[in-house]
Design a protein around this motif. Sequence first.
Motif, PDB file in Angstrom:
ATOM      1  N   GLU A  16       0.825  -1.205   0.000  1.00  0.00           N
ATOM      2  CA  GLU A  16       0.000   0.000   0.000  1.00  0.00           C
ATOM      3  C   GLU A  16       0.860   1.256   0.000  1.00  0.00           C
ATOM      4  O   GLU A  16       0.583   2.213  -0.721  1.00  0.00           O
ATOM      5  N   GLU A  17       1.913   1.266   0.804  1.00  0.00           N
ATOM      6  CA  GLU A  17       2.804   2.423   0.881  1.00  0.00           C
ATOM      7  C   GLU A  17       3.443   2.719  -0.469  1.00  0.00           C
ATOM      8  O   GLU A  17       3.543   3.875  -0.895  1.00  0.00           O
ATOM      9  N   THR A  18       3.877   1.668  -1.158  1.00  0.00           N
ATOM     10  CA  THR A  18       4.482   1.843  -2.482  1.00  0.00           C
ATOM     11  C   THR A  18       3.466   2.390  -3.475  1.00  0.00           C
ATOM     12  O   THR A  18       3.774   3.267  -4.287  1.00  0.00           O
ATOM     13  N   LEU A  19       2.247   1.893  -3.405  1.00  0.00           N
ATOM     14  CA  LEU A  19       1.198   2.351  -4.320  1.00  0.00           C
ATOM     15  C   LEU A  19       0.873   3.824  -4.100  1.00  0.00           C
ATOM     16  O   LEU A  19       0.536   4.546  -5.038  1.00  0.00           O
ATOM     17  N   LEU A  20       0.977   4.276  -2.849  1.00  0.00           N
ATOM     18  CA  LEU A  20       0.624   5.659  -2.529  1.00  0.00           C
ATOM     19  C   LEU A  20       1.630   6.677  -3.078  1.00  0.00           C
ATOM     20  O   LEU A  20       1.254   7.813  -3.366  1.00  0.00           O
ATOM     21  N   CYS A  21       2.888   6.273  -3.218  1.00  0.00           N
ATOM     22  CA  CYS A  21       3.913   7.249  -3.591  1.00  0.00           C
ATOM     23  C   CYS A  21       4.518   7.019  -4.975  1.00  0.00           C
ATOM     24  O   CYS A  21       5.511   7.657  -5.332  1.00  0.00           O
ATOM     25  N   THR A  22       3.951   6.096  -5.760  1.00  0.00           N
ATOM     26  CA  THR A  22       4.470   5.814  -7.102  1.00  0.00           C
ATOM     27  C   THR A  22       3.343   5.874  -8.123  1.00  0.00           C
ATOM     28  O   THR A  22       2.192   6.149  -7.785  1.00  0.00           O
ATOM     29  N   ASN A  23       3.681   5.554  -9.374  1.00  0.00           N
ATOM     30  CA  ASN A  23       2.671   5.563 -10.440  1.00  0.00           C
ATOM     31  C   ASN A  23       2.058   4.190 -10.703  1.00  0.00           C
ATOM     32  O   ASN A  23       1.404   3.988 -11.719  1.00  0.00           O
ATOM     33  N   LEU A  24       2.251   3.240  -9.781  1.00  0.00           N
ATOM     34  CA  LEU A  24       1.774   1.876 -10.027  1.00  0.00           C
ATOM     35  C   LEU A  24       0.254   1.775 -10.113  1.00  0.00           C
ATOM     36  O   LEU A  24      -0.268   0.852 -10.733  1.00  0.00           O
ATOM     37  N   ASN A  25      -0.464   2.703  -9.510  1.00  0.00           N
ATOM     38  CA  ASN A  25      -1.924   2.681  -9.620  1.00  0.00           C
ATOM     39  C   ASN A  25      -2.393   2.980 -11.046  1.00  0.00           C
ATOM     40  O   ASN A  25      -3.547   2.719 -11.389  1.00  0.00           O
ATOM     41  N   PHE A  26      -1.503   3.533 -11.868  1.00  0.00           N
ATOM     42  CA  PHE A  26      -1.835   3.826 -13.258  1.00  0.00           C
ATOM     43  C   PHE A  26      -1.400   2.691 -14.198  1.00  0.00           C
ATOM     44  O   PHE A  26      -1.644   2.766 -15.406  1.00  0.00           O
ATOM     45  N   LEU A  27      -0.756   1.662 -13.650  1.00  0.00           N
ATOM     46  CA  LEU A  27      -0.219   0.580 -14.471  1.00  0.00           C
ATOM     47  C   LEU A  27      -1.338  -0.203 -15.164  1.00  0.00           C
ATOM     48  O   LEU A  27      -2.388  -0.450 -14.579  1.00  0.00           O
ATOM     49  N   LYS A  28      -1.084  -0.587 -16.426  1.00  0.00           N
ATOM     50  CA  LYS A  28      -2.069  -1.323 -17.209  1.00  0.00           C
ATOM     51  C   LYS A  28      -1.451  -2.593 -17.783  1.00  0.00           C
ATOM     52  O   LYS A  28      -0.240  -2.672 -17.989  1.00  0.00           O
ATOM     53  N   ILE A  29      -2.299  -3.581 -18.040  1.00  0.00           N
ATOM     54  CA  ILE A  29      -1.845  -4.815 -18.681  1.00  0.00           C
ATOM     55  C   ILE A  29      -1.308  -4.494 -20.070  1.00  0.00           C
ATOM     56  O   ILE A  29      -1.872  -3.663 -20.788  1.00  0.00           O
ATOM     57  N   GLN A  30      -0.189  -5.113 -20.429  1.00  0.00           N
ATOM     58  CA  GLN A  30       0.546  -4.927 -21.678  1.00  0.00           C
ATOM     59  C   GLN A  30       1.409  -3.661 -21.687  1.00  0.00           C
ATOM     60  O   GLN A  30       2.118  -3.404 -22.659  1.00  0.00           O
ATOM     61  N   GLU A  31       1.368  -2.906 -20.615  1.00  0.00           N
ATOM     62  CA  GLU A  31       2.247  -1.736 -20.529  1.00  0.00           C
ATOM     63  C   GLU A  31       3.684  -2.191 -20.320  1.00  0.00           C
ATOM     64  O   GLU A  31       3.949  -3.186 -19.649  1.00  0.00           O
ATOM     65  N   GLU A  32       4.627  -1.470 -20.908  1.00  0.00           N
ATOM     66  CA  GLU A  32       6.036  -1.818 -20.766  1.00  0.00           C
ATOM     67  C   GLU A  32       6.634  -1.142 -19.535  1.00  0.00           C
ATOM     68  O   GLU A  32       6.382   0.041 -19.276  1.00  0.00           O
ATOM     69  N   VAL A  33       7.437  -1.918 -18.802  1.00  0.00           N
ATOM     70  CA  VAL A  33       8.070  -1.442 -17.570  1.00  0.00           C
ATOM     71  C   VAL A  33       9.584  -1.530 -17.731  1.00  0.00           C
ATOM     72  O   VAL A  33      10.108  -2.532 -18.231  1.00  0.00           O
ATOM     73  N   ASN A  34      10.301  -0.486 -17.327  1.00  0.00           N
ATOM     74  CA  ASN A  34      11.767  -0.505 -17.354  1.00  0.00           C
ATOM     75  C   ASN A  34      12.296  -1.416 -16.252  1.00  0.00           C
ATOM     76  O   ASN A  34      11.822  -1.349 -15.115  1.00  0.00           O
ATOM     77  N   LEU A  35      13.298  -2.231 -16.584  1.00  0.00           N
ATOM     78  CA  LEU A  35      13.876  -3.153 -15.609  1.00  0.00           C
ATOM     79  C   LEU A  35      15.385  -2.953 -15.475  1.00  0.00           C
ATOM     80  O   LEU A  35      16.082  -2.705 -16.462  1.00  0.00           O
ATOM     81  N   GLU A  36      15.861  -3.074 -14.236  1.00  0.00           N
ATOM     82  CA  GLU A  36      17.294  -3.118 -13.967  1.00  0.00           C
ATOM     83  C   GLU A  36      17.536  -3.989 -12.749  1.00  0.00           C
ATOM     84  O   GLU A  36      16.910  -3.776 -11.708  1.00  0.00           O
ATOM     85  N   ARG A  37      18.424  -4.963 -12.902  1.00  0.00           N
ATOM     86  CA  ARG A  37      18.806  -5.773 -11.745  1.00  0.00           C
ATOM     87  C   ARG A  37      19.844  -5.015 -10.915  1.00  0.00           C
ATOM     88  O   ARG A  37      20.431  -4.047 -11.366  1.00  0.00           O
ATOM     89  N   GLY A  38      20.034  -5.473  -9.683  1.00  0.00           N
ATOM     90  CA  GLY A  38      20.944  -4.789  -8.766  1.00  0.00           C
ATOM     91  C   GLY A  38      22.353  -4.700  -9.299  1.00  0.00           C
ATOM     92  O   GLY A  38      22.815  -5.552 -10.071  1.00  0.00           O
ATOM     93  N   ILE A  39      23.060  -3.651  -8.871  1.00  0.00           N
ATOM     94  CA  ILE A  39      24.424  -3.417  -9.326  1.00  0.00           C
ATOM     95  C   ILE A  39      25.372  -4.506  -8.829  1.00  0.00           C
ATOM     96  O   ILE A  39      25.218  -5.032  -7.714  1.00  0.00           O
ATOM     97  N   ILE A  40      26.334  -4.865  -9.675  1.00  0.00           N
ATOM     98  CA  ILE A  40      27.421  -5.761  -9.279  1.00  0.00           C
ATOM     99  C   ILE A  40      28.610  -4.870  -8.925  1.00  0.00           C
ATOM    100  O   ILE A  40      29.041  -4.041  -9.732  1.00  0.00           O
TER     101      ILE A  40
END
Length: 205
Positions: A64-88
Amino acid sequence: MFTGIVECTAKVHQLNRDKNNLHIILNNPFSNKEIKINQSICHNGICLSVMNIYKKTYSVVASEETLLCTNLNFLKIQEEVNLERGIILHERLDGHIVQGHIDTIAKIIKIENRNGSYLFFFRSKKKLDHMVIKKGSIAINGISLTIITSNQYVFNVSILPFTYEKTNLHLMKVGDIVNVEFDILGKYIKKLIQKSKYSSSSNLD
């Protein structure tokens, strides 16, 4: 910890609400040997842990906390999301230090095609309050970018063609909402200055 250098994008496969949480299932662009349960992956600038790995997809959960402060509530199916794994740690830091902890959201208010690059203008939900500076670093949807100009609420960044095509920025339009993370060094400096001002004021009482 991340660098803001997006590795790839993934499409949202399913969105499932569970009370105040959001379960997100995404197509898996990595091999199943490249990710594992509980691994942190930056999704549009948000650090989320892998909950389950399936044959061609994987899932994460936003609280819930993450949803309140990000744009995830606007996320839609088939929408593209940027990904990055943790730094080495032994690799070069090509972007800047990104925690995956979103400070605010911003709306795209203008996009200009500059004949070889793109100029994106954003209006921040929160007052920028000296958190951005000319030529300073900022993360937009998890992308490490450099600020050109800014005022109390509006700032802009220049996007090179490679970044534009390899991230979800090429799908963005005016009115879309993005996640914003300010530079961690700037946040620490601001806190130290505020603490110093408070201490000086207290000593005068």
